[in-house]
Structure formats: C-alpha cells, structure tokens
Write a protein that holds these residues in place. Structure first.
Motif, PDB file in Angstrom:
ATOM      1  N   ALA A  97       0.825  -1.204   0.000  1.00  0.00           N
ATOM      2  CA  ALA A  97       0.000   0.000   0.000  1.00  0.00           C
ATOM      3  C   ALA A  97       0.863   1.260   0.000  1.00  0.00           C
ATOM      4  N   VAL A  98       1.978   1.217   0.732  1.00  0.00           N
ATOM      5  CA  VAL A  98       2.892   2.358   0.770  1.00  0.00           C
ATOM      6  C   VAL A  98       3.516   2.576  -0.603  1.00  0.00           C
ATOM      7  N   LYS A  99       3.884   1.489  -1.261  1.00  0.00           N
ATOM      8  CA  LYS A  99       4.422   1.610  -2.617  1.00  0.00           C
ATOM      9  C   LYS A  99       3.373   2.201  -3.558  1.00  0.00           C
ATOM     10  N   GLU A 100       2.140   1.701  -3.468  1.00  0.00           N
ATOM     11  CA  GLU A 100       1.055   2.181  -4.319  1.00  0.00           C
ATOM     12  C   GLU A 100       0.812   3.677  -4.119  1.00  0.00           C
ATOM     13  N   ALA A 101       1.061   4.152  -2.877  1.00  0.00           N
ATOM     14  CA  ALA A 101       0.874   5.571  -2.574  1.00  0.00           C
ATOM     15  C   ALA A 101       2.000   6.437  -3.129  1.00  0.00           C
ATOM     16  N   GLY A 102       3.077   5.811  -3.587  1.00  0.00           N
ATOM     17  CA  GLY A 102       4.153   6.563  -4.214  1.00  0.00           C
ATOM     18  C   GLY A 102       5.327   6.888  -3.321  1.00  0.00           C
ATOM     19  N   ALA A 103       5.306   6.432  -2.061  1.00  0.00           N
ATOM     20  CA  ALA A 103       6.457   6.659  -1.189  1.00  0.00           C
ATOM     21  C   ALA A 103       7.622   5.797  -1.662  1.00  0.00           C
ATOM     22  N   ARG A 104       8.854   6.227  -1.337  1.00  0.00           N
ATOM     23  CA  ARG A 104      10.037   5.497  -1.788  1.00  0.00           C
ATOM     24  C   ARG A 104      10.830   4.885  -0.640  1.00  0.00           C
ATOM     25  N   GLY A 105      10.454   5.204   0.606  1.00  0.00           N
ATOM     26  CA  GLY A 105      11.184   4.662   1.738  1.00  0.00           C
ATOM     27  C   GLY A 105      10.291   4.515   2.950  1.00  0.00           C
ATOM     28  N   LEU A 106      10.847   3.868   3.989  1.00  0.00           N
ATOM     29  CA  LEU A 106      10.087   3.588   5.198  1.00  0.00           C
ATOM     30  C   LEU A 106      11.012   3.678   6.407  1.00  0.00           C
ATOM     31  N   ILE A 107      10.554   4.396   7.451  1.00  0.00           N
ATOM     32  CA  ILE A 107      11.265   4.472   8.723  1.00  0.00           C
ATOM     33  C   ILE A 107      10.325   3.983   9.813  1.00  0.00           C
ATOM     34  N   VAL A 108      10.795   3.026  10.627  1.00  0.00           N
ATOM     35  CA  VAL A 108       9.991   2.470  11.716  1.00  0.00           C
ATOM     36  C   VAL A 108      10.805   2.610  13.004  1.00  0.00           C
ATOM     37  N   PRO A 109      10.592   3.681  13.783  1.00  0.00           N
ATOM     38  CA  PRO A 109      11.472   3.977  14.909  1.00  0.00           C
ATOM     39  C   PRO A 109      11.469   2.956  16.036  1.00  0.00           C
ATOM     40  N   ASP A 110      10.375   2.196  16.203  1.00  0.00           N
ATOM     41  CA  ASP A 110      10.325   1.230  17.299  1.00  0.00           C
ATOM     42  C   ASP A 110      10.522  -0.201  16.828  1.00  0.00           C
ATOM     43  N   LEU A 111      11.050  -0.383  15.639  1.00  0.00           N
ATOM     44  CA  LEU A 111      11.359  -1.723  15.142  1.00  0.00           C
ATOM     45  C   LEU A 111      12.728  -2.145  15.661  1.00  0.00           C
ATOM     46  N   PRO A 112      12.802  -3.173  16.531  1.00  0.00           N
ATOM     47  CA  PRO A 112      14.105  -3.606  17.040  1.00  0.00           C
ATOM     48  C   PRO A 112      15.014  -4.044  15.901  1.00  0.00           C
ATOM     49  N   TYR A 113      16.271  -3.630  15.969  1.00  0.00           N
ATOM     50  CA  TYR A 113      17.208  -3.938  14.889  1.00  0.00           C
ATOM     51  C   TYR A 113      17.301  -5.438  14.630  1.00  0.00           C
ATOM     52  N   ALA A 114      17.343  -6.223  15.691  1.00  0.00           N
ATOM     53  CA  ALA A 114      17.505  -7.667  15.535  1.00  0.00           C
ATOM     54  C   ALA A 114      16.322  -8.320  14.835  1.00  0.00           C
ATOM     55  N   GLU A 115      15.221  -7.600  14.666  1.00  0.00           N
ATOM     56  CA  GLU A 115      14.016  -8.176  14.093  1.00  0.00           C
ATOM     57  C   GLU A 115      13.587  -7.468  12.804  1.00  0.00           C
ATOM     58  N   THR A 116      14.557  -6.870  12.112  1.00  0.00           N
ATOM     59  CA  THR A 116      14.234  -6.116  10.895  1.00  0.00           C
ATOM     60  C   THR A 116      14.149  -6.973   9.639  1.00  0.00           C
ATOM     61  N   CYS A 117      14.631  -8.193   9.705  1.00  0.00           N
ATOM     62  CA  CYS A 117      14.787  -9.011   8.493  1.00  0.00           C
ATOM     63  C   CYS A 117      13.517  -9.108   7.662  1.00  0.00           C
ATOM     64  N   ALA A 118      12.406  -9.529   8.286  1.00  0.00           N
ATOM     65  CA  ALA A 118      11.180  -9.759   7.523  1.00  0.00           C
ATOM     66  C   ALA A 118      10.646  -8.485   6.898  1.00  0.00           C
ATOM     67  N   LEU A 119      10.603  -7.418   7.666  1.00  0.00           N
ATOM     68  CA  LEU A 119      10.075  -6.164   7.130  1.00  0.00           C
ATOM     69  C   LEU A 119      10.965  -5.632   6.018  1.00  0.00           C
ATOM     70  N   ARG A 120      12.277  -5.796   6.156  1.00  0.00           N
ATOM     71  CA  ARG A 120      13.194  -5.323   5.124  1.00  0.00           C
ATOM     72  C   ARG A 120      12.959  -6.079   3.813  1.00  0.00           C
ATOM     73  N   HIS A 121      12.706  -7.375   3.898  1.00  0.00           N
ATOM     74  CA  HIS A 121      12.431  -8.148   2.682  1.00  0.00           C
ATOM     75  C   HIS A 121      11.129  -7.704   2.030  1.00  0.00           C
ATOM     76  N   GLU A 122      10.095  -7.492   2.836  1.00  0.00           N
ATOM     77  CA  GLU A 122       8.825  -7.036   2.270  1.00  0.00           C
ATOM     78  C   GLU A 122       8.973  -5.646   1.653  1.00  0.00           C
ATOM     79  N   ALA A 123       9.713  -4.765   2.325  1.00  0.00           N
ATOM     80  CA  ALA A 123       9.946  -3.425   1.790  1.00  0.00           C
ATOM     81  C   ALA A 123      10.699  -3.508   0.466  1.00  0.00           C
ATOM     82  N   SER A 124      11.735  -4.337   0.423  1.00  0.00           N
ATOM     83  CA  SER A 124      12.545  -4.468  -0.786  1.00  0.00           C
ATOM     84  C   SER A 124      11.727  -4.980  -1.965  1.00  0.00           C
TER      85      SER A 124
END
Length: 333
Positions: free
Chosen positions: A184-211
C-alpha cells in the motif's frame, strides 16, 4: 530458527542498543497476519542483512531524466556528488488536516527539500517529544487514518520532484500485515520507510517485504551505539543511515552534541551510503554546523511541525512553514 517480531515498549531497541540472535532461517514468525517468507530479491545495489548474512537488493527502476524515478539513495547520492548537503523536513500527516498536509508537501518540494519524511500519526509515539506527540494526537482526533494518509499521498506524489519516506510506528504495520502495508505504501508513491520502534535484531522480515515493493528501509544509529552494531546497521540500512544526534526523544535542543562530528567520521569509514543527522536540530546555525561536520543530509522535524501548529490558520501555518524551510535551505551549502 524463527524470530518473533512485535512492537517494542522501548524505542532504544530501534536505535541500535538491542542485541540480536543470528540465524539463516528463511521463515520469520510474526503475530497474526504478520507472517511472511523472508527471501532475497536482487537487481541493483547490494545491502547486507546481518541477521541472516543474505545480500539484499532493491529492484529499483533505472535512473531516468525524471527526478521521480530516483530512489532515496540515488537522490542523496546525486546531492553528495554535487558537494551539497540535503534537506529532509518532517511533517505529521493530518495536522491540522490532510488537505493542508498535501499543500505542505508541495510547498516543501518547491522550497528545495531533497527528501520529505511524512509521519503517520500514532497513538503512542514514544520516540517523539511533546511537539510531535501533540501533532499526532491532533491528527488522530481529526479522524486521520492510515488509509486516508496513503490515499492523500497517492494523489500528491506524482506532482513532487523529491521522494517521500513514510515514518510509521510498528503498530499500524502489525495490524495490517507487512506484505499488505508495504504494498500500500508503494502504491501511494512513497520510496522509503522508517519504523522507529522496530528492534534492529528483528528487521529481516520487514526489510524483505519493503525491498519487494522497492521501498528503502532506513535504520537508526546513535552517538552511543556500539561499534560492531553500528557497522551492521550501516551495512543493512537502505536509502541512508539515520544518525540520531542525541539519545532521547525528538525535539529542539539548544546545541548539537559535539560527539556527532566524530560519529559522522566513524560511520563514513564504514559505508559510502549517505548519512543523515536528525533529532534536536532546529536552527539555521545547527544545520550549517552539521553540514560543516560532513553530514550528507540534515533532518528537521519538531520545529517544522511547530510552524503549522502555532499558526492561527492553515494558510498562516503554510506561510510560516515556507519561511522556515527556506531559511534552513539557505543555510546549507
């Protein structure tokens, strides 16, 4: 081995202080609908995923003459090649209303913003200080929803010359599901994503979906993040590396922590990605100082938001926002 991704009660994890388990499992387990299969995608510049050791690559479209074709990383790289420092303003969507937000996005683009951060209002924005907390509360009280924000953004992004990065807490992403949210974020035309409360050790899945949706997931580091964790963050962050100028929440400070100068040098020895400094920056003097220290971009949030908040009307707020944004742009090389 599976990792469980959940909203963290403390923002410190998102700023590089949380230790992480390492593993090479392809499946990442999340609550409810937040179940995704982590897999590497590949077609452009390399980005390493330290928790798995995989190489992440965004399927970014080729560079064309049209500025809208550029990713966040490409945009900042061009600014860097020109010997300039980028301006990245932040505003909260829906404060005072989404119609004014749309006008503010166009205005900031016209004022020379190189990237714009758009905050998704959230009920518990615990990495933000009083100014942005109040801004989010007003937006929510006015009926702003994630779907409404993305609908507005979809109308505006085709008119902008600079990329937009969506700033969202983890809650809305978990509720909608990573795959659905990033699409949905891609469809809206945004090019990036910042999630301030996403623990670094648990970024893998979201990073793959974002990519998979051509979104660059930006990660944080601070003046006190350990050296090895900083190295991992610099490798994994996409778009740019977000250097928080001081530990704590967002909001204006009288001076910029002098440790930022040394941290910039250290991070630049680890990566050729753009490094942007944010949190606590509010004056042209701050902006000028950080640019002299070698930052590739400067991020200003609370005082941007305040221009709209303290005005007697949306029209007056936009006028104040324009004056303030131009004063910061003029202070940059």
């Amino acid at each position: 081995m599976a990792l469980a991704l959940k909203a963290s009660p403390s923002s410190s994890a998102a700023l590089g202080h949380t230790g992480g388990r390492r593993g090479a499992a392809a499946m990442v387990t999340m609550p409810r609908r937040f179940l995704v299969r982590a897999r590497a995608t590949s077609t452009e510049g390399p980005s390493v995923d330290p928790p798995t050791g995989r190489q992440l690559v965004l399927t970014t479209p080729p560079v064309m003459a049209n500025k809208r074709a550029l990713s966040v990383a490409q945009t900042l790289s061009r600014i860097k090649e020109q010997g300039k420092t980028a301006l990245i303003p932040y505003i909260t969507a829906g404060d005072p209303d989404l119609a004014t937000t749309a006008k503010a996005l166009r205005l900031l683009d016209a004022c020379g913003a190189n990237v714009i951060e758009l905050g998704m209002p959230f009920s518990d924005p615990y990495s933000d200080g009083p100014v942005i907390q109040a801004s989010a509360a007003r937006a929510l009280a006015g009926g702003t929803t994630p779907n409404a924000v993305l609908s507005m953004l979809k109308e505006v992004t085709p008119e902008l010359s600079c990329p937009v990065v969506l700033f969202s807490y983890l809650g809305p992403i978990v509720r909608q599901g990573a795959a659905s949210f990033t699409a949905a974020v891609k469809e809206a035309g945004a090019r990036g994503l910042i999630v301030p409360d996403l623990p670094y050790a648990e970024t893998c899945a979201l990073r793959h979906e974002a990519s998979k949706n051509n979104l660059e997931l930006v990660l944080f580091t601070t003046p006190t993040t350990p050296a090895e964790r900083t190295r991992e963050i610099a490798q994994a962050s996409q778009g740019f590396v977000y250097l928080v100028s001081a530990n704590g929440v967002t909001g204006p400070r009288a001076t910029v922590d002098p440790r930022v100068k040394d941290r910039l040098k250290e991070i630049k020895q680890l990566t050729n990605k753009a490094v942007a400094v944010g949190f606590g920056i509010s004056t042209p003097e701050h902006v000028r100082q950080i640019a002299e220290w070698g930052a590739d971009a400067v991020i200003i949030g609370s005082t941007m938001v305040k221009q709209l908040a303290k005005a007697s009307s949306p029209r007056e707020g936009l006028k104040k926002l324009e004056e303030y944004a131009r004063s910061l742009k003029d202070a940059l090389p």
